[in-house]
Structures are given as structure tokens and as C-alpha cells.
Design a protein around this motif. Structure first.
Motif, PDB file in Angstrom:
ATOM      1  N   MET A   1       0.849  -1.197   0.000  1.00  0.00           N
ATOM      2  CA  MET A   1       0.000   0.000   0.000  1.00  0.00           C
ATOM      3  C   MET A   1       0.885   1.249   0.000  1.00  0.00           C
ATOM      4  SD  MET A   1      -2.926   1.171   2.750  1.00  0.00           S
ATOM      5  CE  MET A   1      -3.983  -0.196   2.277  1.00  0.00           C
ATOM      6  N   THR A   2       0.484   2.229  -0.767  1.00  0.00           N
ATOM      7  CA  THR A   2       1.266   3.462  -0.832  1.00  0.00           C
ATOM      8  C   THR A   2       1.090   4.265   0.455  1.00  0.00           C
ATOM      9  OG1 THR A   2      -0.554   4.621  -1.883  1.00  0.00           O
ATOM     10  CG2 THR A   2       1.057   3.596  -3.329  1.00  0.00           C
ATOM     11  N   LYS A   3       2.133   5.000   0.821  1.00  0.00           N
ATOM     12  CA  LYS A   3       2.055   5.860   2.001  1.00  0.00           C
ATOM     13  C   LYS A   3       1.122   7.035   1.725  1.00  0.00           C
ATOM     14  CE  LYS A   3       6.769   4.754   3.513  1.00  0.00           C
ATOM     15  NZ  LYS A   3       8.122   5.309   3.802  1.00  0.00           N
ATOM     16  N   THR A   4       1.157   7.516   0.497  1.00  0.00           N
ATOM     17  CA  THR A   4       0.306   8.620   0.072  1.00  0.00           C
ATOM     18  C   THR A   4      -0.753   8.067  -0.879  1.00  0.00           C
ATOM     19  OG1 THR A   4       2.194  10.128   0.198  1.00  0.00           O
ATOM     20  CG2 THR A   4       0.267  10.868  -1.059  1.00  0.00           C
ATOM     21  N   PRO A   5      -2.022   8.457  -0.721  1.00  0.00           N
ATOM     22  CA  PRO A   5      -3.051   7.908  -1.612  1.00  0.00           C
ATOM     23  C   PRO A   5      -2.882   8.365  -3.055  1.00  0.00           C
ATOM     24  CG  PRO A   5      -3.960   9.662  -0.247  1.00  0.00           C
ATOM     25  CD  PRO A   5      -2.584   9.381   0.278  1.00  0.00           C
ATOM     26  N   ILE A   6      -3.304   7.513  -3.965  1.00  0.00           N
ATOM     27  CA  ILE A   6      -3.380   7.891  -5.373  1.00  0.00           C
ATOM     28  C   ILE A   6      -4.545   8.864  -5.506  1.00  0.00           C
ATOM     29  CG2 ILE A   6      -3.725   7.062  -7.737  1.00  0.00           C
ATOM     30  CD1 ILE A   6      -2.905   4.246  -6.638  1.00  0.00           C
ATOM     31  N   GLU A   7      -4.271  10.043  -6.030  1.00  0.00           N
ATOM     32  CA  GLU A   7      -5.318  11.053  -6.160  1.00  0.00           C
ATOM     33  C   GLU A   7      -5.958  10.977  -7.546  1.00  0.00           C
ATOM     34  OE1 GLU A   7      -3.827  14.922  -5.250  1.00  0.00           O
ATOM     35  OE2 GLU A   7      -3.535  14.471  -3.126  1.00  0.00           O
ATOM     36  N   ILE A   8      -7.247  10.791  -7.563  1.00  0.00           N
ATOM     37  CA  ILE A   8      -7.994  10.736  -8.816  1.00  0.00           C
ATOM     38  C   ILE A   8      -9.005  11.876  -8.843  1.00  0.00           C
ATOM     39  CG2 ILE A   8      -9.461   9.368 -10.334  1.00  0.00           C
ATOM     40  CD1 ILE A   8      -6.740   8.107  -9.915  1.00  0.00           C
ATOM     41  N   ASP A   9      -8.789  12.821  -9.734  1.00  0.00           N
ATOM     42  CA  ASP A   9      -9.770  13.881  -9.969  1.00  0.00           C
ATOM     43  C   ASP A   9     -10.709  13.418 -11.077  1.00  0.00           C
ATOM     44  OD1 ASP A   9      -8.709  15.583  -8.074  1.00  0.00           O
ATOM     45  OD2 ASP A   9      -7.415  16.625  -9.493  1.00  0.00           O
ATOM     46  N   VAL A  10     -11.994  13.516 -10.840  1.00  0.00           N
ATOM     47  CA  VAL A  10     -12.982  13.077 -11.829  1.00  0.00           C
ATOM     48  C   VAL A  10     -13.856  14.259 -12.221  1.00  0.00           C
ATOM     49  CG1 VAL A  10     -14.781  11.412 -12.396  1.00  0.00           C
ATOM     50  CG2 VAL A  10     -13.042  10.826 -10.687  1.00  0.00           C
ATOM     51  N   TYR A  11     -13.665  14.746 -13.431  1.00  0.00           N
ATOM     52  CA  TYR A  11     -14.588  15.747 -13.965  1.00  0.00           C
ATOM     53  C   TYR A  11     -15.865  15.017 -14.381  1.00  0.00           C
ATOM     54  CZ  TYR A  11     -11.268  19.645 -14.160  1.00  0.00           C
ATOM     55  OH  TYR A  11     -10.398  20.666 -13.833  1.00  0.00           O
ATOM     56  N   SER A  12     -16.996  15.514 -13.928  1.00  0.00           N
ATOM     57  CA  SER A  12     -18.243  14.791 -14.116  1.00  0.00           C
ATOM     58  C   SER A  12     -19.430  15.732 -14.030  1.00  0.00           C
ATOM     59  CB  SER A  12     -18.354  13.711 -13.028  1.00  0.00           C
ATOM     60  OG  SER A  12     -19.566  13.013 -13.100  1.00  0.00           O
ATOM     61  N   ASP A  13     -20.567  15.256 -14.526  1.00  0.00           N
ATOM     62  CA  ASP A  13     -21.842  15.949 -14.362  1.00  0.00           C
ATOM     63  C   ASP A  13     -22.868  14.889 -13.971  1.00  0.00           C
ATOM     64  OD1 ASP A  13     -24.180  17.472 -14.540  1.00  0.00           O
ATOM     65  OD2 ASP A  13     -23.504  18.582 -16.296  1.00  0.00           O
ATOM     66  N   PRO A  14     -23.650  15.111 -12.913  1.00  0.00           N
ATOM     67  CA  PRO A  14     -24.584  14.072 -12.466  1.00  0.00           C
ATOM     68  C   PRO A  14     -25.730  13.787 -13.425  1.00  0.00           C
ATOM     69  CG  PRO A  14     -24.873  16.077 -11.176  1.00  0.00           C
ATOM     70  CD  PRO A  14     -23.632  16.264 -11.991  1.00  0.00           C
ATOM     71  N   ILE A  15     -25.872  14.540 -14.511  1.00  0.00           N
ATOM     72  CA  ILE A  15     -26.875  14.181 -15.527  1.00  0.00           C
ATOM     73  C   ILE A  15     -26.212  13.548 -16.750  1.00  0.00           C
ATOM     74  CG2 ILE A  15     -28.519  15.942 -14.777  1.00  0.00           C
ATOM     75  CD1 ILE A  15     -27.724  17.510 -17.368  1.00  0.00           C
ATOM     76  N   CYS A  16     -24.952  13.170 -16.617  1.00  0.00           N
ATOM     77  CA  CYS A  16     -24.230  12.513 -17.708  1.00  0.00           C
ATOM     78  C   CYS A  16     -24.296  11.001 -17.504  1.00  0.00           C
ATOM     79  CB  CYS A  16     -22.773  12.982 -17.718  1.00  0.00           C
ATOM     80  SG  CYS A  16     -21.675  11.948 -18.715  1.00  0.00           S
ATOM     81  N   PRO A  17     -24.998  10.270 -18.373  1.00  0.00           N
ATOM     82  CA  PRO A  17     -25.114   8.822 -18.179  1.00  0.00           C
ATOM     83  C   PRO A  17     -23.775   8.096 -18.262  1.00  0.00           C
ATOM     84  CG  PRO A  17     -25.978   9.471 -20.330  1.00  0.00           C
ATOM     85  CD  PRO A  17     -25.734  10.731 -19.572  1.00  0.00           C
ATOM     86  N   TRP A  18     -22.883   8.575 -19.102  1.00  0.00           N
ATOM     87  CA  TRP A  18     -21.566   7.937 -19.193  1.00  0.00           C
ATOM     88  C   TRP A  18     -20.763   8.160 -17.914  1.00  0.00           C
ATOM     89  CZ3 TRP A  18     -20.740   4.133 -22.198  1.00  0.00           C
ATOM     90  CH2 TRP A  18     -21.334   4.058 -23.452  1.00  0.00           C
ATOM     91  N   CYS A  19     -21.037   9.249 -17.200  1.00  0.00           N
ATOM     92  CA  CYS A  19     -20.371   9.471 -15.911  1.00  0.00           C
ATOM     93  C   CYS A  19     -20.827   8.433 -14.884  1.00  0.00           C
ATOM     94  CB  CYS A  19     -20.650  10.877 -15.404  1.00  0.00           C
ATOM     95  SG  CYS A  19     -19.859  12.176 -16.378  1.00  0.00           S
ATOM     96  N   GLN A 210       2.736   3.657  -9.376  1.00  0.00           N
ATOM     97  CA  GLN A 210       4.144   3.666  -9.771  1.00  0.00           C
ATOM     98  C   GLN A 210       4.759   5.042  -9.572  1.00  0.00           C
ATOM     99  OE1 GLN A 210       4.853   2.477 -13.814  1.00  0.00           O
ATOM    100  NE2 GLN A 210       7.071   2.652 -13.663  1.00  0.00           N
ATOM    101  N   GLN A 211       4.011   6.068  -9.927  1.00  0.00           N
ATOM    102  CA  GLN A 211       4.514   7.428  -9.769  1.00  0.00           C
ATOM    103  C   GLN A 211       4.802   7.749  -8.312  1.00  0.00           C
ATOM    104  OE1 GLN A 211       1.692  10.480 -10.685  1.00  0.00           O
ATOM    105  NE2 GLN A 211       3.225  12.086 -10.852  1.00  0.00           N
ATOM    106  N   LEU A 212       3.891   7.372  -7.427  1.00  0.00           N
ATOM    107  CA  LEU A 212       4.092   7.627  -6.005  1.00  0.00           C
ATOM    108  C   LEU A 212       5.267   6.837  -5.463  1.00  0.00           C
ATOM    109  CD1 LEU A 212       0.404   7.676  -4.738  1.00  0.00           C
ATOM    110  CD2 LEU A 212       1.910   9.633  -5.093  1.00  0.00           C
ATOM    111  N   THR A 213       5.431   5.609  -5.950  1.00  0.00           N
ATOM    112  CA  THR A 213       6.534   4.762  -5.506  1.00  0.00           C
ATOM    113  C   THR A 213       7.879   5.361  -5.910  1.00  0.00           C
ATOM    114  OG1 THR A 213       5.154   2.778  -5.666  1.00  0.00           O
ATOM    115  CG2 THR A 213       7.541   2.455  -5.618  1.00  0.00           C
ATOM    116  N   GLU A 214       7.926   5.845  -7.153  1.00  0.00           N
ATOM    117  CA  GLU A 214       9.169   6.432  -7.660  1.00  0.00           C
ATOM    118  C   GLU A 214       9.526   7.727  -6.935  1.00  0.00           C
ATOM    119  OE1 GLU A 214       8.390   6.864 -11.788  1.00  0.00           O
ATOM    120  OE2 GLU A 214       8.832   4.766 -12.276  1.00  0.00           O
ATOM    121  N   ASN A 215       8.470   8.419  -6.495  1.00  0.00           N
ATOM    122  CA  ASN A 215       8.712   9.683  -5.778  1.00  0.00           C
ATOM    123  C   ASN A 215       8.992   9.480  -4.291  1.00  0.00           C
ATOM    124  OD1 ASN A 215       8.356  11.082  -8.151  1.00  0.00           O
ATOM    125  ND2 ASN A 215       6.208  11.579  -7.747  1.00  0.00           N
TER     126      ASN A 215
END
Length: 216
Positions: A1-19, A210-215
Motif C-alpha cells: 500500500m502506498t504511504k500517500t493515496p493515489i489522487e484521482i480527480d474526476v470531472y463529471s456531471d450528475p446528468i451525464c449517463p456515461w459518468c 508507480q509514480q508515487l513509488t518512484e517519488n
């Protein structure tokens, strides 16, 4: 487990079915990487930034956006099939109005401050796509806020708080070239657009890990 969480930003709209589909697939992706610590932040994007505050009659919206019922039916039948594969039984025919989503996005910001943004977004999706509710109406949003345990939501929604933040975030998305959602951004660097498969989203998590591990 990484010491720092993987940050995921999700651009979304709650009326978007694909979201909604993308959300379900992302949940599966996280199950494929159970040892990863993942932190999600939902960011505002309006599918219809020029939508009137009061929203628009659903059929008028479909006629305007797709040029008629036949085109809209074909478009949404493909989405319905994709939704079924993820356990979503879209009730498109129950939707009476396409809402302006600024208040829903404001409520999402409010939920983030209380650590309940995921729960709120899921209930926004469910209310709109499964229950046919108008998530542009304040009373509907307040009911959802109560469901997920948000405190002070009615007072917040009746103020102007968060309005400029929503518009700023939406404009920023367009400034970086986004024209549709969902869009996933890993550790604020790697962009993955669209409701990708769980496997592809899991690979996105691998990149973040991988990015967090390398950093270090």
C-alpha cells in the motif's frame, strides 16, 4: 500500500449517463487493486452550461440536442445497453426535465468538505437516472443531502456559496481542453478521458501507484 493515496480527480456531471457508467466501472477497477489507497475528488463540469436556471422540458431538450426523438432514441439505446452491463437500469423515459446542474455541483462541493462526496454523487446519479427526479430542484437536493447525512445543506443551498467555484472549475476544464465527461486525472498529471473499462481504469491506478513509488 502506498504511504500517500493515489489522487484521482474526476470531472463529471450528475446528468451525464456515461459518468454514471464510468463511476461503476471505476468501482470495479478499485476492486481489482484492493491494496491501493485511492482518494477521489469530483470536479464540476456542466454538459449544458447555457441551460436556463429552471431547466428545460426533457422532450424539448432532446429535440434541440439530437434533432428529434428518433436520433435521441438511438443514442440512448446504446447507453442503456452499456448501463445494463454495469448493473444500471436507466429509466430515461421517466425523466421529465433536464436540469441546470449548478446547484447539484455546489452540493457536491459541500459534501466534499464533510467527506461524503462519493455518497452524494452516487445518490445524485440514482435520483436522476433511476428515479426520474429533477435534481435541479432545491427540495430534491435537500432530501438527498439528508439521506447521505450532510449537515447544514439547506442553509448552504439557499446561499450563494460555491456558485463561483463551480463556474470556475467548469471553465478550467474547458481551458485544458475537456469537451466531455467523465475524465479522470491521476495525481493531477495523467489524463484518461471517457468511461473506460475496469481493466483500463485499473491500469490508470497502476500508473498512479508507480509514480508515487518512484517519488518515494
Amino acid at each position: 500500500m502506498t504511504k500517500t493515496p493515489i489522487e484521482i480527480d474526476v470531472y463529471s456531471d450528475p446528468i451525464c449517463p456515461w459518468c454514471y457508467i464510468g463511476y461503476k466501472r471505476f468501482q470495479k477497477a478499485k476492486e481489482l487493486r484492493p491494496n491501493f489507497d485511492v482518494k477521489i475528488r469530483w470536479l464540476s463540469f456542466q454538459l449544458n452550461p447555457d441551460m436556463p436556471t429552471e431547466g428545460m422540458d426533457r422532450q424539448t431538450y432532446l429535440d434541440t440536442k439530437f434533432g428529434g426523438r428518433a436520433n435521441a432514441t438511438q443514442f440512448y439505446s446504446q447507453i442503456a445497453a452499456a448501463g445494463k452491463s454495469e448493473g444500471i437500469d436507466f429509466k430515461f423515459d421517466d425523466i421529465q426535465k433536464t436540469p441546470n446542474t449548478v446547484d447539484a455541483h455546489r452540493l457536491s462541493l459541500f459534501a466534499a468538505a464533510q467527506g461524503k462526496q462519493d455518497e452524494l454523487m452516487e445518490r445524485l446519479f440514482e435520483n436522476y437516472f433511476l428515479e426520474g427526479k429533477n435534481i435541479g430542484e432545491r427540495n430534491v437536493l435537500i432530501d438527498i443531502a439528508v439521506e447521505v447525512g450532510l449537515e447544514g445543506a439547506e442553509e448552504y443551498l439557499n446561499s450563494a456559496k460555491g456558485h463561483e467555484d463551480v463556474l470556475y472549475t467548469d471553465q478550467n476544464a474547458r481551458n485544458i481542453g475537456l469537451t466531455g465527461v467523465p475524465c479522470f486525472i491521476v495525481n493531477r498529471q495523467h489524463i484518461l478521458p471517457g468511461a473506460q473499462s475496469p481493466d483500463t481504469l485499473a491500469q490508470m491506478l497502476d500508473i498512479g501507484h508507480q509514480q508515487l513509488t518512484e517519488n518515494g
